[in-house]
Every structure is written in C-alpha cells, then in structure tokens.
Design a protein around this motif. Structure first.
Motif, mmCIF file in Angstrom:
data_model
loop_
_atom_site.group_PDB
_atom_site.id
_atom_site.type_symbol
_atom_site.label_atom_id
_atom_site.label_comp_id
_atom_site.label_asym_id
_atom_site.label_seq_id
_atom_site.Cartn_x
_atom_site.Cartn_y
_atom_site.Cartn_z
ATOM 1 N N GLY A 79 0.835 -1.188 -0.092
ATOM 2 C CA GLY A 79 0.142 0.064 0.199
ATOM 3 C C GLY A 79 0.835 1.340 -0.104
ATOM 4 N N ILE A 80 0.295 2.286 -0.764
ATOM 5 C CA ILE A 80 0.889 3.754 -0.621
ATOM 6 C C ILE A 80 1.379 4.071 0.726
ATOM 7 C CG2 ILE A 80 0.907 6.069 -1.475
ATOM 8 C CD1 ILE A 80 -0.704 4.898 -3.970
ATOM 9 N N GLY A 81 0.470 3.949 1.617
ATOM 10 C CA GLY A 81 0.610 4.717 3.014
ATOM 11 C C GLY A 81 1.875 3.781 3.748
ATOM 12 N N SER A 82 2.241 2.572 3.343
ATOM 13 C CA SER A 82 3.445 1.987 4.041
ATOM 14 C C SER A 82 4.644 2.086 3.182
ATOM 15 C CB SER A 82 3.027 0.442 4.397
ATOM 16 O OG SER A 82 2.715 -0.252 3.047
ATOM 17 N N PHE A 83 4.255 1.938 1.746
ATOM 18 C CA PHE A 83 5.575 1.929 1.043
ATOM 19 C C PHE A 83 6.294 3.388 0.918
ATOM 20 C CE2 PHE A 83 6.858 3.329 -3.428
ATOM 21 C CZ PHE A 83 7.965 2.361 -3.348
ATOM 22 N N VAL A 84 5.775 4.248 0.851
ATOM 23 C CA VAL A 84 6.342 5.517 0.983
ATOM 24 C C VAL A 84 7.292 5.945 1.838
ATOM 25 C CG1 VAL A 84 6.367 8.320 0.864
ATOM 26 C CG2 VAL A 84 4.941 6.655 -0.702
ATOM 27 N N PRO A 85 6.730 5.971 3.359
ATOM 28 C CA PRO A 85 7.558 6.133 4.512
ATOM 29 C C PRO A 85 8.950 5.003 4.392
ATOM 30 C CG PRO A 85 5.512 5.410 5.209
ATOM 31 C CD PRO A 85 5.460 5.529 3.739
ATOM 32 N N LYS A 119 9.231 5.081 -11.842
ATOM 33 C CA LYS A 119 10.108 5.954 -12.108
ATOM 34 C C LYS A 119 9.621 7.326 -11.725
ATOM 35 C CE LYS A 119 11.807 3.572 -16.227
ATOM 36 N NZ LYS A 119 13.427 3.765 -16.038
ATOM 37 N N ALA A 120 8.261 7.652 -11.634
ATOM 38 C CA ALA A 120 7.806 8.967 -11.319
ATOM 39 C C ALA A 120 7.974 9.186 -9.737
ATOM 40 C CB ALA A 120 6.367 9.016 -11.585
ATOM 41 N N TYR A 121 7.877 7.924 -9.103
ATOM 42 C CA TYR A 121 8.360 7.977 -7.661
ATOM 43 C C TYR A 121 9.768 8.264 -7.537
ATOM 44 C CZ TYR A 121 8.859 6.931 -2.445
ATOM 45 O OH TYR A 121 9.325 6.688 -1.419
ATOM 46 N N ALA A 122 10.680 7.723 -7.994
ATOM 47 C CA ALA A 122 12.230 7.863 -8.047
ATOM 48 C C ALA A 122 12.445 9.230 -8.525
ATOM 49 C CB ALA A 122 12.618 6.907 -8.887
ATOM 50 N N ALA A 123 11.885 9.772 -9.576
ATOM 51 C CA ALA A 123 12.079 11.220 -9.889
ATOM 52 C C ALA A 123 11.704 12.260 -8.542
ATOM 53 C CB ALA A 123 11.464 11.476 -11.162
ATOM 54 N N ALA A 124 10.607 12.049 -8.150
ATOM 55 C CA ALA A 124 10.195 12.768 -7.046
ATOM 56 C C ALA A 124 11.043 12.940 -5.787
ATOM 57 C CB ALA A 124 8.601 12.426 -6.495
ATOM 58 N N LEU A 125 11.758 11.737 -5.429
ATOM 59 C CA LEU A 125 12.611 11.700 -4.411
ATOM 60 C C LEU A 125 13.861 12.370 -4.957
ATOM 61 C CD1 LEU A 125 12.565 7.994 -3.274
ATOM 62 C CD2 LEU A 125 11.319 10.000 -2.406
ATOM 63 N N ALA A 126 14.290 12.156 -6.036
ATOM 64 C CA ALA A 126 15.448 13.037 -6.470
ATOM 65 C C ALA A 126 15.163 14.690 -6.593
ATOM 66 C CB ALA A 126 15.916 12.509 -7.913
#
Length: 322
Positions: free
Chosen positions: A89-95, A182-189
C-alpha cells in the motif's frame, strides 16, 4: 385434426423461443480481471553523501491525496479501465522506501528524539494514467517541510514532483508499473537533499551558513566561534560592561552584562539568540567603561566585523569628572 396440429406447432415454437431467451439471460458478462501493480524503489541515491552529520532526522509521512485512485485517467478507445491492486500500500511503501533511501545517503534516522529534526512529507498525488498518444504516464507530487528539534519551521513547505512516461499498450499493466515507479524515483531526486543536510550540519565558518539562526542548541558555527576580548583603559581598574544593540527584529536588544575590570582579557562565544551571519551587519556590541570619579565611556563594534576578525579590542581613555 389439422387445427390441432397447427396449435401444437405454434406452442412448440413459443417454447423454443422462450427457452433460447432464458438461456441468453442466464449468461453473465465476464468480470474484468483484477491486476496488481508492485511498487518498488527502482533508483538508489549516492551512498554516504551525508554521513557524519551532527544531528539526526525523523520522517513523518501523511497521505493528503484528494483522489486515491491509482489510475485516474484512461482514455483507451473501446477498452474498460483496468482494475488494479497496489502492493504494498502507498501509505506503508512511501515511508519505508524513503527511510531506506535516506539511510543510503548517510542520514542518521531516528537518532535522538530530543535533538532530531523532523521531515514532514505530505503525498498530494500518486497515480499512473493512460493517455492516448503518450502511453502510461506516472505522476507523484509531495510537499516537504522540516522542523528543528524545537518544532520551529526551518524549511518551509516546498513542492517536489516526479513524472515519467512509458509508451506501451493500454492493456499492459507492467508499463503502468514502470511509469509510477520511475515517477516516484524522480520525486525523491527532486528533493533538495543538500538543503536538508545543511540544517543537520555545523559548518566551520559562520559565512558558510549565512541564514542559520542561533537558537541556543549549539548547532551553528556562530555559537562555536570563539571571540577574543581585550579591553584596556587609562587609568586601570575601570568596570567593563557590554550589551547587544540591534536594528533587526530577529535579534533582541540586551541589557548590560558585567565583564570585569580593566585591563580585561578573555574569550566568549557568540550565543546571541536569533543572530545569523547575514543579519549581523544590523547588530552592534556596545562596550561601556566606567570608574568612580571619571566620566563613563562607550564604544560600539559592528558585529559582522567582530565575527570576521574574531576579536573585540580597544583602549579607552577616561577623563575625570568636573
């Protein structure tokens, strides 16, 4: 007899028609297959870039999405929108993934609750859409905000975003998965990690952290700057006091503080609350020298010069009162 035969034939036709109609109604439409999009951290940052910082940091992630659908736009002609599950789930994956990302860079996560800074992440968008002529398009948008250990904001709310497009079949969920990861990786960068590390590190020179305020926590170069004080007078034995005089709202004026008698020599750190290198040009140190039977003398020192020269020094001639 002929009439009976005709009636029987009509009844048979009606029976067959009813049977066929019932058979058609009994066939349920095929249900769309539920597919799974696996979220993953597909890019790693530079390892140990921010090792040996003086302070740790904590992470708090909130889901602030107004639309929680993973697929929001799907304009493939004559094709129904896929039904997808997200794993994890997004709520556990992101943190979880962001902590791993930050540890790789060398950030000290959850070191000391008394001194840790707090990084607040609010997820605003997290979805992958299929757009005609573009293909699968992943979008991740987050707000970043940082508080110091006194919970004062040091890094105001800043939006970061990551987008990625993968041209592929509208029916291929694997392309949708690639796009969102890939979009999530770009947001972190897109996060200014150098600026994040800036608050957790004490520079060698106050000039290197021009806007970093003295807060009394000992985390600024200004608080660790040792200034040499040397005040003399004629005659000797005069009382020496000092105070802060400020023309900026960030630094408050201070009352007189006693240093000693002339000739006075010592060292002091500049633990003036609210002081930064950049606002030090609007702050003065005022020295007062007084002795019974002599007129009081004062001298002002520009604090920017004091910081650069690491010295407050002067010789003051006292004159007898009439």
């Amino acid at each position: 007899m002929k009439t009976k035969t005709i009636i029987a034939a009509i009844a048979c036709i009606a029976l067959v028609t009813t049977s066929c109609s019932s058979s058609r109604k009994a066939v349920a439409p095929a249900q769309p297959q539920v597919q799974t999009i696996n979220l993953a951290l597909v890019e790693n940052p530079q390892a140990d870039k921010y090792a040996n910082l003086e302070y740790g940091i904590r992470l708090n992630v909130q889901d602030g999405r107004s639309d929680k659908r993973l697929i929001q736009v799907y304009d493939a002609a004559a094709t129904s929108k896929p039904i997808v599950n997200v794993n994890p789930g997004i709520g556990s994956f992101v943190p979880e993934s962001m902590r791993r990302y930050m540890r790789t860079m060398g950030f000290n996560m959850d070191a000391d609750v008394a001194t840790d800074y707090l990084m607040q992440i609010t997820i605003k968008e997290f979805h992958t859409d299929w757009l005609s002529g573009i293909g699968w398009n992943g979008t991740v948008i987050m707000d970043v905000k940082i508080f110091d250990h006194n919970r004062a904001i040091v890094y105001p709310t800043t939006e970061v975003a990551g987008r990625a497009s993968i041209y592929g079949s509208a029916q291929s969920i694997s392309y949708a998965q690639q796009a969102i990861n890939k979009a999530y990786a770009a947001a972190l960068a897109d996060i200014d990690w150098d600026r994040v590390a800036y608050f957790l590190h004490r520079a060698n020179s106050p000039k290197q952290e021009g806007n970093k305020k003295v807060s009394g926590e000992g985390n600024t170069a200004l608080e660790h700057l040792i200034v040499h004080w040397e005040i003399d007078s004629r005659p000797h034995g005069a009382d020496v006091q000092w105070r802060v005089v400020s023309s900026t709202n960030e630094v408050k004026n201070q009352n007189w503080k006693y240093l000693g008698t002339t000739p006075y020599e010592g060292t002091k750190a500049l633990d003036i609350e609210g002081l930064t290198y950049n606002n030090s040009g609007n702050v003065r140190i005022q020295i007062s020298v007084s002795k019974a039977g002599y007129g009081k003398q004062t001298r002002d020192y520009d604090l920017r010069s004091v910081i650069d020269e690491k010295e407050v020094s002067g010789f003051i001639q006292l004159y007898k009162e009439d």
